[in-house]
Write a protein that holds these residues in place. Structure first.
Motif, PDB file in Angstrom:
ATOM      1  N   LYS A 175      14.428  28.423 -21.152  1.00  0.00           N
ATOM      2  CA  LYS A 175      14.623  28.336 -22.593  1.00  0.00           C
ATOM      3  C   LYS A 175      13.640  29.257 -23.326  1.00  0.00           C
ATOM      4  O   LYS A 175      12.449  29.247 -23.037  1.00  0.00           O
ATOM      5  N   PRO A 176      14.111  30.037 -24.299  1.00  0.00           N
ATOM      6  CA  PRO A 176      13.216  30.900 -25.070  1.00  0.00           C
ATOM      7  C   PRO A 176      12.251  30.075 -25.922  1.00  0.00           C
ATOM      8  O   PRO A 176      12.622  29.035 -26.471  1.00  0.00           O
ATOM      9  N   GLU A 177      11.012  30.542 -25.992  1.00  0.00           N
ATOM     10  CA  GLU A 177       9.985  29.968 -26.876  1.00  0.00           C
ATOM     11  C   GLU A 177       9.646  31.025 -27.910  1.00  0.00           C
ATOM     12  O   GLU A 177       9.306  32.148 -27.542  1.00  0.00           O
ATOM     13  N   PHE A 178       9.716  30.686 -29.171  1.00  0.00           N
ATOM     14  CA  PHE A 178       9.427  31.640 -30.238  1.00  0.00           C
ATOM     15  C   PHE A 178       8.040  31.393 -30.818  1.00  0.00           C
ATOM     16  O   PHE A 178       7.590  30.254 -30.901  1.00  0.00           O
ATOM     17  N   PHE A 179       7.390  32.480 -31.236  1.00  0.00           N
ATOM     18  CA  PHE A 179       6.022  32.423 -31.732  1.00  0.00           C
ATOM     19  C   PHE A 179       5.895  33.176 -33.047  1.00  0.00           C
ATOM     20  O   PHE A 179       6.544  34.206 -33.242  1.00  0.00           O
ATOM     21  N   VAL A 180       5.047  32.656 -33.919  1.00  0.00           N
ATOM     22  CA  VAL A 180       4.781  33.247 -35.219  1.00  0.00           C
ATOM     23  C   VAL A 180       3.295  33.573 -35.294  1.00  0.00           C
ATOM     24  O   VAL A 180       2.451  32.700 -35.065  1.00  0.00           O
ATOM     25  N   THR A 181       2.979  34.812 -35.602  1.00  0.00           N
ATOM     26  CA  THR A 181       1.588  35.219 -35.744  1.00  0.00           C
ATOM     27  C   THR A 181       0.999  34.533 -36.964  1.00  0.00           C
ATOM     28  O   THR A 181       1.556  34.646 -38.063  1.00  0.00           O
ATOM     29  N   PRO A 182      -0.116  33.805 -36.818  1.00  0.00           N
ATOM     30  CA  PRO A 182      -0.739  33.182 -37.993  1.00  0.00           C
ATOM     31  C   PRO A 182      -1.075  34.244 -39.044  1.00  0.00           C
ATOM     32  O   PRO A 182      -1.485  35.350 -38.722  1.00  0.00           O
ATOM     33  N   GLY A 183      -0.866  33.903 -40.299  1.00  0.00           N
ATOM     34  CA  GLY A 183      -1.111  34.850 -41.397  1.00  0.00           C
ATOM     35  C   GLY A 183       0.198  35.478 -41.828  1.00  0.00           C
ATOM     36  O   GLY A 183       1.114  34.782 -42.264  1.00  0.00           O
ATOM     37  N   TYR A 184       0.330  36.779 -41.615  1.00  0.00           N
ATOM     38  CA  TYR A 184       1.530  37.485 -42.075  1.00  0.00           C
ATOM     39  C   TYR A 184       2.798  36.957 -41.422  1.00  0.00           C
ATOM     40  O   TYR A 184       3.865  36.962 -42.029  1.00  0.00           O
ATOM     41  N   GLY A 185       2.710  36.483 -40.181  1.00  0.00           N
ATOM     42  CA  GLY A 185       3.888  35.968 -39.487  1.00  0.00           C
ATOM     43  C   GLY A 185       4.472  34.735 -40.147  1.00  0.00           C
ATOM     44  O   GLY A 185       5.691  34.538 -40.152  1.00  0.00           O
ATOM     45  N   ASP A 186       3.603  33.895 -40.712  1.00  0.00           N
ATOM     46  CA  ASP A 186       4.085  32.703 -41.421  1.00  0.00           C
ATOM     47  C   ASP A 186       4.959  33.110 -42.600  1.00  0.00           C
ATOM     48  O   ASP A 186       6.019  32.527 -42.841  1.00  0.00           O
ATOM     49  N   TYR A 187       4.508  34.118 -43.332  1.00  0.00           N
ATOM     50  CA  TYR A 187       5.276  34.610 -44.485  1.00  0.00           C
ATOM     51  C   TYR A 187       6.614  35.201 -44.020  1.00  0.00           C
ATOM     52  O   TYR A 187       7.663  34.905 -44.591  1.00  0.00           O
ATOM     53  N   LEU A 188       6.578  36.026 -42.988  1.00  0.00           N
ATOM     54  CA  LEU A 188       7.813  36.663 -42.507  1.00  0.00           C
ATOM     55  C   LEU A 188       8.798  35.636 -41.967  1.00  0.00           C
ATOM     56  O   LEU A 188      10.005  35.770 -42.161  1.00  0.00           O
ATOM     57  N   ARG A 189       8.304  34.602 -41.317  1.00  0.00           N
ATOM     58  CA  ARG A 189       9.190  33.542 -40.812  1.00  0.00           C
ATOM     59  C   ARG A 189       9.863  32.821 -41.970  1.00  0.00           C
ATOM     60  O   ARG A 189      11.064  32.569 -41.954  1.00  0.00           O
ATOM     61  N   LYS A 190       9.077  32.516 -43.012  1.00  0.00           N
ATOM     62  CA  LYS A 190       9.620  31.793 -44.167  1.00  0.00           C
ATOM     63  C   LYS A 190      10.579  32.663 -44.981  1.00  0.00           C
ATOM     64  O   LYS A 190      11.679  32.234 -45.325  1.00  0.00           O
ATOM     65  N   GLU A 191      10.163  33.875 -45.286  1.00  0.00           N
ATOM     66  CA  GLU A 191      10.937  34.725 -46.204  1.00  0.00           C
ATOM     67  C   GLU A 191      12.071  35.494 -45.535  1.00  0.00           C
ATOM     68  O   GLU A 191      13.114  35.705 -46.148  1.00  0.00           O
ATOM     69  N   LEU A 192      11.868  35.970 -44.307  1.00  0.00           N
ATOM     70  CA  LEU A 192      12.872  36.813 -43.647  1.00  0.00           C
ATOM     71  C   LEU A 192      13.493  36.160 -42.418  1.00  0.00           C
ATOM     72  O   LEU A 192      14.343  36.757 -41.759  1.00  0.00           O
ATOM     73  N   HIS A 193      13.056  34.944 -42.100  1.00  0.00           N
ATOM     74  CA  HIS A 193      13.634  34.121 -41.042  1.00  0.00           C
ATOM     75  C   HIS A 193      13.631  34.809 -39.676  1.00  0.00           C
ATOM     76  O   HIS A 193      14.641  34.882 -38.984  1.00  0.00           O
TER      77      HIS A 193
END
Length: 133
Positions: free
Chosen positions: A3-21
């Motif tokens: 199963k794929p595990e996805f990761f978000v870089t703390p900082g800018y990644g949080d914004y990109l996950r929220k805004e650009l999904h």
């Protein structure tokens, strides 16, 4: 298949996950793939000097790889995207940071010239594949 595990870089990644999904990295088994990382800081400021923009992209990749349990020593493939062609300073900077971050191996590399990237001021974006031992 694992199963794929996805990761978000703390900082800018949080914004990109929220805004650009989208996520910054995915891990499937022992393979880690990153999305393209630019030379931005956490507020999406881009350095004026091209070498510093490339340096920041390498640092951002280091952060992103770490979120998935990888590092530059695991990187086997690099794709780099460049706006404005390939003046000598582009390859000089890329090679400088390859030698700094991967002194014990040379990954495969695909270098592409592109018309534009995700932010108008961006001149470089880099994505990597890492294989965990």
């Amino acid at each position: 298949m694992e199963k794929p595990e996805f990761f978000v870089t703390p900082g800018y990644g949080d914004y990109l996950r929220k805004e650009l999904h989208y996520s910054q990295a995915v891990k499937i088994g022992n393979r880690v793939e990153t999305s393209g990382q630019g030379g931005w800081d956490d507020d999406f400021n881009i350095p004026e000097a091209l070498e510093e923009e490339i340096a920041q992209a390498f640092r951002n990749l280091e952060r992103t790889l770490a979120t998935a349990g990888a590092s530059w020593k695991d990187v086997v493939h690099v794709n780099s995207y460049h706006v404005g062609g390939f003046p000598p300073e582009v390859n000089a900077a890329m090679v400088k940071f390859y030698r700094q971050y991967m002194p014990d191996h040379a990954p495969i590399w695909t270098q592409l010239g592109v018309e534009a990237l995700g932010l108008p001021q961006m001149r470089v974006e880099i994505r990597v594949t890492a294989i965990l031992a």
